[in-house]
Motif scaffolding. Structure first.
Motif, PDB file in Angstrom:
ATOM      1  N   THR A  36       0.810  -1.211   0.000  1.00 47.74           N
ATOM      2  CA  THR A  36       0.000   0.000   0.000  1.00 47.74           C
ATOM      3  C   THR A  36       0.843   1.259   0.000  1.00 47.74           C
ATOM      4  OG1 THR A  36      -0.109  -0.050   2.415  1.00 47.74           O
ATOM      5  CG2 THR A  36      -1.877  -1.167   1.221  1.00 47.74           C
ATOM      6  N   SER A  37       2.166   1.091   0.061  1.00 50.45           N
ATOM      7  CA  SER A  37       3.043   2.256   0.175  1.00 50.45           C
ATOM      8  C   SER A  37       3.059   3.085  -1.105  1.00 50.45           C
ATOM      9  CB  SER A  37       4.468   1.798   0.494  1.00 50.45           C
ATOM     10  OG  SER A  37       5.347   2.892   0.448  1.00 50.45           O
ATOM     11  N   SER A  38       3.136   4.397  -0.964  1.00 51.95           N
ATOM     12  CA  SER A  38       3.265   5.265  -2.133  1.00 51.95           C
ATOM     13  C   SER A  38       4.278   6.380  -1.879  1.00 51.95           C
ATOM     14  CB  SER A  38       1.901   5.891  -2.464  1.00 51.95           C
ATOM     15  OG  SER A  38       1.422   6.640  -1.365  1.00 51.95           O
ATOM     16  N   ALA A  39       5.103   6.200  -0.825  1.00 47.93           N
ATOM     17  CA  ALA A  39       6.046   7.244  -0.441  1.00 47.93           C
ATOM     18  C   ALA A  39       7.100   7.456  -1.525  1.00 47.93           C
ATOM     19  CB  ALA A  39       6.716   6.888   0.882  1.00 47.93           C
ATOM     20  N   GLN A  40       7.633   6.373  -2.073  1.00 52.15           N
ATOM     21  CA  GLN A  40       8.644   6.478  -3.113  1.00 52.15           C
ATOM     22  C   GLN A  40       7.925   6.313  -4.452  1.00 52.15           C
ATOM     23  OE1 GLN A  40      11.287   3.273  -3.495  1.00 52.15           O
ATOM     24  NE2 GLN A  40      12.880   4.386  -4.552  1.00 52.15           N
ATOM     25  N   ASP A  41       7.522   7.404  -5.069  1.00 53.35           N
ATOM     26  CA  ASP A  41       6.645   7.345  -6.229  1.00 53.35           C
ATOM     27  C   ASP A  41       7.401   7.759  -7.491  1.00 53.35           C
ATOM     28  OD1 ASP A  41       4.415   6.959  -7.707  1.00 53.35           O
ATOM     29  OD2 ASP A  41       3.452   8.844  -7.143  1.00 53.35           O
ATOM     30  N   THR A  42       8.193   6.819  -8.012  1.00 53.88           N
ATOM     31  CA  THR A  42       8.868   7.030  -9.285  1.00 53.88           C
ATOM     32  C   THR A  42       8.435   5.906 -10.220  1.00 53.88           C
ATOM     33  OG1 THR A  42      10.784   5.657  -8.748  1.00 53.88           O
ATOM     34  CG2 THR A  42      10.860   7.980  -8.052  1.00 53.88           C
ATOM     35  N   PRO A  43       8.579   6.083 -11.530  1.00 52.10           N
ATOM     36  CA  PRO A  43       8.205   5.000 -12.446  1.00 52.10           C
ATOM     37  C   PRO A  43       8.923   3.690 -12.141  1.00 52.10           C
ATOM     38  CG  PRO A  43       8.488   7.042 -13.652  1.00 52.10           C
ATOM     39  CD  PRO A  43       8.948   7.322 -12.248  1.00 52.10           C
ATOM     40  N   ASN A  44      10.214   3.763 -11.829  1.00 57.01           N
ATOM     41  CA  ASN A  44      10.963   2.557 -11.513  1.00 57.01           C
ATOM     42  C   ASN A  44      10.438   1.901 -10.250  1.00 57.01           C
ATOM     43  OD1 ASN A  44      13.430   1.131 -10.078  1.00 57.01           O
ATOM     44  ND2 ASN A  44      13.896   1.172 -12.266  1.00 57.01           N
ATOM     45  N   SER A  45      10.151   2.712  -9.232  1.00 55.15           N
ATOM     46  CA  SER A  45       9.642   2.180  -7.969  1.00 55.15           C
ATOM     47  C   SER A  45       8.277   1.533  -8.148  1.00 55.15           C
ATOM     48  CB  SER A  45       9.551   3.305  -6.930  1.00 55.15           C
ATOM     49  OG  SER A  45       8.929   2.844  -5.760  1.00 55.15           O
ATOM     50  N   ARG A  46       7.399   2.189  -8.898  1.00 55.85           N
ATOM     51  CA  ARG A  46       6.060   1.635  -9.108  1.00 55.85           C
ATOM     52  C   ARG A  46       6.127   0.306  -9.851  1.00 55.85           C
ATOM     53  NH1 ARG A  46       4.833   7.129 -10.202  1.00 55.85           N
ATOM     54  NH2 ARG A  46       4.898   6.741 -12.464  1.00 55.85           N
ATOM     55  N   GLN A  47       6.987   0.238 -10.865  1.00 51.74           N
ATOM     56  CA  GLN A  47       7.143  -1.010 -11.595  1.00 51.74           C
ATOM     57  C   GLN A  47       7.724  -2.098 -10.695  1.00 51.74           C
ATOM     58  OE1 GLN A  47       9.928  -0.946 -14.838  1.00 51.74           O
ATOM     59  NE2 GLN A  47       9.256  -2.920 -15.661  1.00 51.74           N
ATOM     60  N   ALA A  48       8.707  -1.748  -9.883  1.00 55.66           N
ATOM     61  CA  ALA A  48       9.335  -2.714  -8.986  1.00 55.66           C
ATOM     62  C   ALA A  48       8.316  -3.294  -8.009  1.00 55.66           C
ATOM     63  CB  ALA A  48      10.484  -2.064  -8.226  1.00 55.66           C
ATOM     64  N   LYS A  49       7.472  -2.438  -7.449  1.00 55.41           N
ATOM     65  CA  LYS A  49       6.450  -2.909  -6.505  1.00 55.41           C
ATOM     66  C   LYS A  49       5.452  -3.828  -7.186  1.00 55.41           C
ATOM     67  CE  LYS A  49       6.612   1.245  -3.644  1.00 55.41           C
ATOM     68  NZ  LYS A  49       5.854   2.419  -3.185  1.00 55.41           N
ATOM     69  N   ARG A  50       5.028  -3.422  -8.385  1.00 59.93           N
ATOM     70  CA  ARG A  50       4.035  -4.230  -9.101  1.00 59.93           C
ATOM     71  C   ARG A  50       4.599  -5.608  -9.440  1.00 59.93           C
ATOM     72  NH1 ARG A  50       3.501  -5.341 -14.270  1.00 59.93           N
ATOM     73  NH2 ARG A  50       5.034  -3.777 -14.901  1.00 59.93           N
ATOM     74  N   VAL A  51       5.823  -5.641  -9.940  1.00 60.21           N
ATOM     75  CA  VAL A  51       6.438  -6.905 -10.315  1.00 60.21           C
ATOM     76  C   VAL A  51       6.683  -7.779  -9.090  1.00 60.21           C
ATOM     77  CG1 VAL A  51       8.546  -7.944 -11.256  1.00 60.21           C
ATOM     78  CG2 VAL A  51       7.479  -6.002 -12.426  1.00 60.21           C
ATOM     79  N   PHE A  52       7.190  -7.174  -8.018  1.00 60.73           N
ATOM     80  CA  PHE A  52       7.465  -7.927  -6.791  1.00 60.73           C
ATOM     81  C   PHE A  52       6.176  -8.517  -6.215  1.00 60.73           C
ATOM     82  CE2 PHE A  52       8.433  -8.305  -2.231  1.00 60.73           C
ATOM     83  CZ  PHE A  52       9.620  -9.008  -2.284  1.00 60.73           C
ATOM     84  N   ASN A  53       5.132  -7.726  -6.183  1.00 62.65           N
ATOM     85  CA  ASN A  53       3.857  -8.186  -5.657  1.00 62.65           C
ATOM     86  C   ASN A  53       3.296  -9.326  -6.504  1.00 62.65           C
ATOM     87  OD1 ASN A  53       1.746  -8.141  -3.833  1.00 62.65           O
ATOM     88  ND2 ASN A  53       0.570  -6.636  -4.987  1.00 62.65           N
ATOM     89  N   THR A  54       3.368  -9.190  -7.820  1.00 60.95           N
ATOM     90  CA  THR A  54       2.885 -10.241  -8.718  1.00 60.95           C
ATOM     91  C   THR A  54       3.649 -11.537  -8.510  1.00 60.95           C
ATOM     92  OG1 THR A  54       2.265  -8.608 -10.401  1.00 60.95           O
ATOM     93  CG2 THR A  54       2.518 -10.884 -11.130  1.00 60.95           C
ATOM     94  N   ALA A  55       4.967 -11.423  -8.363  1.00 65.14           N
ATOM     95  CA  ALA A  55       5.802 -12.606  -8.185  1.00 65.14           C
ATOM     96  C   ALA A  55       5.394 -13.397  -6.952  1.00 65.14           C
ATOM     97  CB  ALA A  55       7.269 -12.194  -8.083  1.00 65.14           C
TER      98      ALA A  55
END
Length: 205
Positions: free
Chosen positions: A17-36
């Motif tokens: 649910t975090s959105s503190a670090q809101d960069t394109p790379n960070s958002r992609q990293a979170k999405r991929v990590f969560n999916t994995a």
């Protein structure tokens, strides 16, 4: 087997649910990590072979099946079936079967070592010779035991290949293979009681 499942359940009980670090790379990293890691807990189940290594001092490998609250594993000289209500652990060398309440493990104190707090990390993703590399670094000043998490993933499916976790000052590495997400039958988690009818049964609930 218990060590690898402790780690995975610790991730499972966390929400992204975090959105503190809101960069394109960070958002992609979170999405991929969560999916994995959602692959491990999808409604159709999962099967994988694992090898776990802690400081090259503790090593273990086995095969695990998971689906909802159900689980099965084969490791060392033991086999386990958990249908969500009763857990059977077969100790083959000792010739007996332990019966446990599977819900007790959810309160295991070992979970605290691998407790995952999404807001406490910065997320990064990059291409790697192994596929995709997602790195989580603990933010300065936060009090978490997992200081760094590195996940190596298949680039298309996001299936996990290798997970490295730095807990305090030591590293824990889990390597995955033969990963199958989905098409896991409920029959996999049924304890074959007839096969072990000559074993001693110990009810430890």
């Amino acid at each position: 087997m218990m060590r690898v499942m402790v780690i995975l359940f610790a991730f499972h009980f966390s929400l992204f649910t975090s959105s503190a670090q809101d960069t394109p790379n960070s958002r992609q990293a979170k999405r991929v990590f969560n999916t994995a890691w959602n692959h491990f807990f999808g409604p159709q189940g999962v099967r994988f072979h694992y090898k776990i290594d802690i400081l090259h001092l503790y090593k273990e490998e086995g095969t695990s099946w998971n689906k909802g609250d159900m689980a099965r594993s084969e490791y060392k000289n033991s086999k386990m079936w958990n249908n969500g209500n009763i857990k059977h652990i077969v100790r083959e060398k000792k010739g007996y079967v332990e019966i446990h309440d599977p819900k007790v493990n959810k309160a295991d104190e070992k979970l605290q070592m691998f407790k995952f707090e999404p807001d406490s990390y910065e997320y990064f993703i990059a291409k790697d010779p192994e596929g995709l590399k997602v790195t989580l670094l603990a933010k300065p000043g936060v009090k978490v035991k997992m200081k760094k998490i590195i996940a190596f993933l298949e680039p298309n499916t996001y299936y996990p290949k290798r997970l490295r976790i730095k807990v305090s000052i030591f590293w824990c590495t889990i390597t995955f293979s033969d990963f199958q997400a989905g098409n896991i039958s409920d029959d996999v988690f049924v304890f074959p009681k007839e096969k072990y009818k000559n074993y001693e049964f110990k009810d430890l609930r």
